[in-house]
Design an enzyme around this catalytic site. Sequence first.
Site, PDB file in Angstrom:
ATOM      1  N   SER A 299       0.845  -1.188   0.000  1.00  4.23           N
ATOM      2  CA  SER A 299       0.000   0.000   0.000  1.00  4.23           C
ATOM      3  C   SER A 299       0.881   1.239   0.000  1.00  4.23           C
ATOM      4  CB  SER A 299      -0.911   0.011   1.236  1.00  4.23           C
ATOM      5  OG  SER A 299      -0.135   0.144   2.416  1.00  4.23           O
ATOM      6  N   LYS A 300       0.238   2.400  -0.019  1.00  3.76           N
ATOM      7  CA  LYS A 300       0.991   3.655  -0.107  1.00  3.76           C
ATOM      8  C   LYS A 300       1.936   3.855   1.071  1.00  3.76           C
ATOM      9  CE  LYS A 300      -2.380   6.150  -2.921  1.00  3.76           C
ATOM     10  NZ  LYS A 300      -3.291   7.322  -3.009  1.00  3.76           N
ATOM     11  N   ARG A 301       1.593   3.256   2.208  1.00  2.01           N
ATOM     12  CA  ARG A 301       2.454   3.462   3.372  1.00  2.01           C
ATOM     13  C   ARG A 301       3.828   2.807   3.192  1.00  2.01           C
ATOM     14  NH1 ARG A 301      -0.929  -0.636   4.941  1.00  2.01           N
ATOM     15  NH2 ARG A 301       0.060  -2.565   5.698  1.00  2.01           N
TER      16      ARG A 301
END
Length: 473
Positions: free
Chosen positions: A235-237
């Site tokens: 994910s973006k994290r």
Amino acid sequence: MTTPNVITRFAPSPTGFLHIGGARTALFNYYFAKHMGGEFHLRIEDTDKARSTDAATQAIIDGMNWLGVHHDGEIVYQSKNADAHIEAAQALLGSGAAYRCYATAEELESLRAEQGDTAFRSPHRDSTNLLDKPYTIRFRVADGTTRIKDHVQGDITWENKNFDDLVLLRADGTPTYMLAVVVDDHNMGVTHVVRGDDHLINAGRQTLIYQALGWDVPEWAHVPLIHGPDGKKLSKRHGALGAEAYRDMGYLPGGLRNYLLKLGWSHGDEELFFTDDEIAKVFTLEGINSAPARLDFDKMDFINGQHILQEAGDSLLAQSLPFLEELNEGPLSDALKARILAAMETLKPRAKTLKELAEQARYLLAKRPLELTGKSAKPLKREGAIDHLSALTLRLEPLKDTQWSHETLQELIQTYVTDNDIGFGKIGQPVRAALTGGAPSPDLSWVLALLGKDEVLGRLSDVIKSDYGKKED
């Protein structure tokens, strides 16, 4: 013209950039087609007009071009194939493999609540009445089981009773994804569908549609999704996700291709470095691992560094120009480009990315007079430092341009150290400070050789004439 025995495709939805997971899927399709002497095609699945954008489509195309994953033939746009999708739905309706469902949105909600967790079956499934009201066309799931043999996941069996009677055509006449994919893959002659394993259950549903239409079912290969370093779904994290982000971080296309290939595929002795030709010779779907792979930036850096070592100097210069120009705060002159190109073999081993390569070249770009402050200037403030710079300058000045080489300069510095009975640091540290301002740099003799005589003497002169004291702090 003979039809290739293998045709693969990459079919992204244009709702954003080329996600790294999608890029890996494209690579698996691309290399398998090359290995089999087949074709690799690109289809843009742009039927969702609310979310699909021209900018996202272009971002995907640009990302693939940068990554070096080049498709065969023209790009196929799914939105242009609506007539073929509708024709297939009507054929299924005519054969009895599909039916008209007149249920409204409110009725569907109520029906689903009544049916609970069981697969959806419309009350209109067995009706022969034609009503004068809007309807969808739904696929009539047959009784029994559906089996597929997946190149990655193995043999999979589903009970058909667990499949919904899915919508093929919406009430407004537009086709759904599930129908459009089957029709497009068939019309494109796709023989092998290689995609993420989040589509695995769709293979069962789509197999039923292929069979109902009397079409050959393609071979399946469902690839596990990429996970972040923490083992959770990417994910973006976890950082950069788009191909262009890795480009901006300084990764080479070849390095990223190689890393993504190894992120879920293996061959033989687990060698990490592969060229494109080597990959094409050995890539098989059976080499794809069935377990999710974890993104590992250390391994990505290592593989990219190996590609930097193998890349031609002029190619590295061209690809690193954006990073070099950022450091230089403007375009590079021809003289600076020539200086960096000459230094490339000393820059390569010290860089894992193009960004790092540019940073290693910082000392070659520095403008006179260099800004010498803080820790980087400390060697110049030591007792005798400026005297040593002056004395060394006198030995450098008589050298002819033809003598200005790494070997000659190394010998000259060593002779100076011997003649003055000093440790190398006494001369090496102030000279390096004067010439690089504390920027990363290779062996001192290489620094002198690569900067060139005029630049070296100019930088040394700047320091000798400066106000730097002759005593330590």
